[in-house]
Design an enzyme around this catalytic site. Structure first.
Site, PDB file in Angstrom:
ATOM      1  N   GLY A  71       0.934  -1.292  -0.172  1.00 21.34           N
ATOM      2  CA  GLY A  71      -0.098   0.039  -0.151  1.00 21.34           C
ATOM      3  C   GLY A  71       0.850   1.315   0.075  1.00 21.34           C
ATOM      4  O   GLY A  71       1.870   1.380   0.164  1.00 21.34           O
ATOM      5  N   HIS A  72       0.124   2.591  -0.145  1.00 23.79           N
ATOM      6  CA  HIS A  72       0.963   3.550  -0.209  1.00 23.79           C
ATOM      7  C   HIS A  72       1.614   3.991   1.007  1.00 23.79           C
ATOM      8  O   HIS A  72       1.091   3.723   2.006  1.00 23.79           O
ATOM      9  CB  HIS A  72       0.091   4.842  -0.672  1.00 23.79           C
ATOM     10  CG  HIS A  72      -1.392   5.068   0.345  1.00 23.79           C
ATOM     11  ND1 HIS A  72      -2.171   5.968  -0.208  1.00 23.79           N
ATOM     12  CD2 HIS A  72      -1.955   4.275   1.239  1.00 23.79           C
ATOM     13  CE1 HIS A  72      -3.195   5.940   0.918  1.00 23.79           C
ATOM     14  NE2 HIS A  72      -2.942   5.073   1.428  1.00 23.79           N
ATOM     15  N   ASN A  73       2.781   4.655   0.767  1.00 16.92           N
ATOM     16  CA  ASN A  73       3.627   5.019   1.884  1.00 16.92           C
ATOM     17  C   ASN A  73       4.346   4.093   2.390  1.00 16.92           C
ATOM     18  O   ASN A  73       4.941   4.294   3.696  1.00 16.92           O
ATOM     19  CB  ASN A  73       2.857   6.009   2.551  1.00 16.92           C
ATOM     20  CG  ASN A  73       2.425   7.327   1.771  1.00 16.92           C
ATOM     21  OD1 ASN A  73       1.440   7.326   1.578  1.00 16.92           O
ATOM     22  ND2 ASN A  73       3.435   8.335   1.876  1.00 16.92           N
TER      23      ASN A  73
END
Lengths: 336, 336, 336
Positions: B238-240
């Site tokens: 997922g993001h980050n």
């Protein structure tokens, strides 16, 4: 093109009861109208026979008291019969025998005239297709792949080099067959050294593979999928797995490398298998089950954490971490 | 092209014991024949040395009583040595230095002459490739992407704009790097308002990513994958997220946004991580384990529901939902 | 192009406190510098207001004691406001209104001049696109598909024939909509007979679907996804599922066929649903939860095996398999 019930029975067997009407489509009991045929496979829904508007219904021989205003086809297995009626009314698309002008086909590849090759398809050196294959837009067939007759690749399927498909294999969009297995040796300084994956993938006849699924090539030998298998979407099969014939694997299942699953097995969705184990023929694995050891006795295995509200779960889960102590405390009480 | 054992030892080290024969391929102990080299990494399979037909076998120094009719290479880590022999016999494909005529390359993209660009590849504005990259059929490289030297994108890989790859990054077919993270704000009327994802993805050197895997772009900053990582098929990051160096993540694992996994970690297949947690260097997570909290002490964590038949499971699972009460009842008994 | 805070407030509401400065980008509190706007949505991070270098910060009305050297926008929901500022500063890309020369568009397809069609896109017979759609490189739109206005298909998306998208539907790379559902009848000799899947997929307005996700077509009727949904990467939705409006489903979730999920539900990552169940509106399912039955009471359900070290787990897990006996032993003790 409507079909007469008598014509259906002539082709598929079963017994016609009631009027010989024309059928245009197949619908569920609740959606069907006068021109539709439907089916009753589970006797517990028998009441729907009274309310359905279906013109004809496929029923089992043991269903009694059929409402009289309808037509019926009596068949031993109504669900299977229904599937066959669907095939009759909606036959699978045939090869158009056309090669799209944009397709890039290596001059040493063998592509019979009977094949359909879509736009932006790439077929590599020495790849060999059987008769009447349909390779849809954007699929890539690597060098030295071999496809049997009547294979269908939906758009953007990727076959890595050396993949072998039997006859009538169907692979849905964006699946990848033959990518490198996950093989890495760890060095003394704990970095990873890639183990070149030099095996291939062999898939038997009449096997269907869903969309966005993966079957990795073998590390040294081959990964093998049997004949007549059904593999759903987002299934991951690791290198050197061997899957038997007529085995069905539902979506989101992951099978680690070198695992051997027998013939006629059924695997529910989101199951996971550790590697290097062996599963007996006819085993059934429930959805979401972690298969952490070999199974030599076919049975129905199904284990997952039972659902609760988060609030209840928090109270109970804490005790799972201390079950060993709880068990000892009970033993101590018993000694007293 | 056969290789003499003495030539292998000259290049890779180790000690040759027995005749200096020619080797053509690498096989498992059970599949190997006289022209093959095999390896014994686990001493418990030592008995296979007596039955294998391999012409040569890689063994550890502590293996004694080697059958005399064979040749051996004695190496400290036979598994790693085997991987290196494979590299020697099956070196990775080099760039053909050819750009397929169908490729669509933006006039402002930088693609060195040393790169191989396959059919139907799209390379966007201001994208920049290093030397000797291989971009296979149908892959899409978005605007402003930067690739280091010797990167390999297998067919139909999609790099969203602003993705950065280090040197020697390999990504398998149908993986997607840099799609929008799952960021949504909920409005007062409980509808979703998309949070534009404006970050990127940065991947270090020598990292390999499997097929059909996803690494989302950061919401504001970047998602970062370290160097020397091994990420298998159908992994979702997922993001980050920040993944350290030399970490391996097996197939079907899902990692929620903003989770930080350390260096040298090993994650088994089908593991899942909640978001916003931090995992210490050198942690090992077993397959199918739900990682629901940060881990600051490296250890082997492995927890999943133990497999049983469905019949047994039904009997036991019901009690999980009432463990809290059972625990209280035991406490009450202890008080008596 | 920098934006004045006063201009932002004029467009989005809220109240400006402090100097009216120019803003160039949006960053987190820790990354922001003088030209950036940031936000504080969780009061527990209030201390960061003292250390951040952000030029402006979006805060809730109930935050008191704001450091004086900064500018603030006071808004009821800082997180939502932040999302809106992002939209203002980074508006979604508009259609270029260009059709790439390599695209293959059937002469009977309807593609308005306002659409952007990328390289190697294939649009089939009788497909119909609304205004201002963006169909990026390598996507395939099957025959008879219908797309509303302003849909975006990222690269290599595959829509099988007869897929219907509402307005402003966004689908990320390598997702597949409308592949065959997993429908098979078992014959008397335990082989599988494919049930032709003749339904379609209908997706409402303003729904976003992540990368490498799958929504299968209905067997007879349709699979339906509501409006305003958010579906993440690697989500699998089986045939004939019905997903309500404004429901969010996080990555790696698998939903078996014919399951009905209500409106305004939130499903965590890697959840799994058995088929033919019904989930009430506003239900929340935690990550990794196996939903094995219908839920008629909206609540937060979250159950997964609690994490431990493998060593502890081995000790406890063995007792799970014998919980039924343990419970009986406690009962026996209580009788004494």
């Amino acid at each position: 093109m409507p079909h007469l019930l008598s014509s259906i029975v002539a082709q598929l067997g079963g017994k016609l009861v009631g009027q010989d009407i024309h059928i245009q489509s197949v619908k569920t009991l609740s959606d069907a109208t006068a021109n539709d045929i439907s089916f009753l496979s589970n006797p517990k829904y028998k009441k729907q026979l009274e309310t359905t508007n279906a013109g004809a219904i496929i029923v089992a021989p043991n269903i009694v008291g059929l409402p009289e205003n309808k037509s019926y086809i009596v068949a031993d297995d109504p669900y299977l019969y229904f599937a066959k009626v669907l095939h009759l009314l909606y036959p699978p698309q045939k090869s158009t025998r056309q090669v799209h002008e944009t397709a890039v086909i290596h001059r040493n590849a063998i592509v019979p005239d009977s094949c359909e090759i879509g736009a932006f398809v790439v077929i590599g050196e020495n790849a060999q297709l059987g008769e009447n294959c349909r390779i849809l837009s954007g699929s890539v067939i690597g060098e030295n792949c071999v496809l049997g007759d009547e294979c269908v690749l939906y758009p953007s399927v990727v076959l890595y080099p050396k993949t072998h498909l039997g006859n009538r294999v169907m692979i849905h969009a964006n699946s990848v067959i033959g990518a490198d297995g996950f093989g890495n040796a760890r060095t003394a300084d704990k970095t990873w050294y890639k183990i070149p994956q030099i095996g291939g993938v062999i898939i038997g006849d009449d096997t269907e593979i869903g969309a966005n699924s993966n079957i990795d090539k073998g590390a040294l030998g081959n990964t093998e999928i049997g004949s007549g298998c059904r593999i759903d979407n987002q299934v991951q099969i690791g290198h050197n797995c061997i899957i038997g014939n007529h085995t069905a694997i539902a979506a989101c299942t992951g099978i680690s490398g070198s695992t051997k699953i027998g013939n006629y097995c059924i695997v529910g969705g989101a199951a996971m298998f550790v590697g290097h184990i062996e599963i007996a023929d006819h085993t059934i694995i429930g959805g979401g089950t972690a298969v952490t050891r070999s199974i030599d006795k076919p049975d129905f295995y199904a284990t997952c954490y039972p659902i609760q509200t988060q609030k209840e779960w928090v109270k109970n889960a804490v005790h799972i971490r201390h079950l060993n102590e709880l068990s000892k405390r009970v033993k101590a009480l018993e000694k007293q």
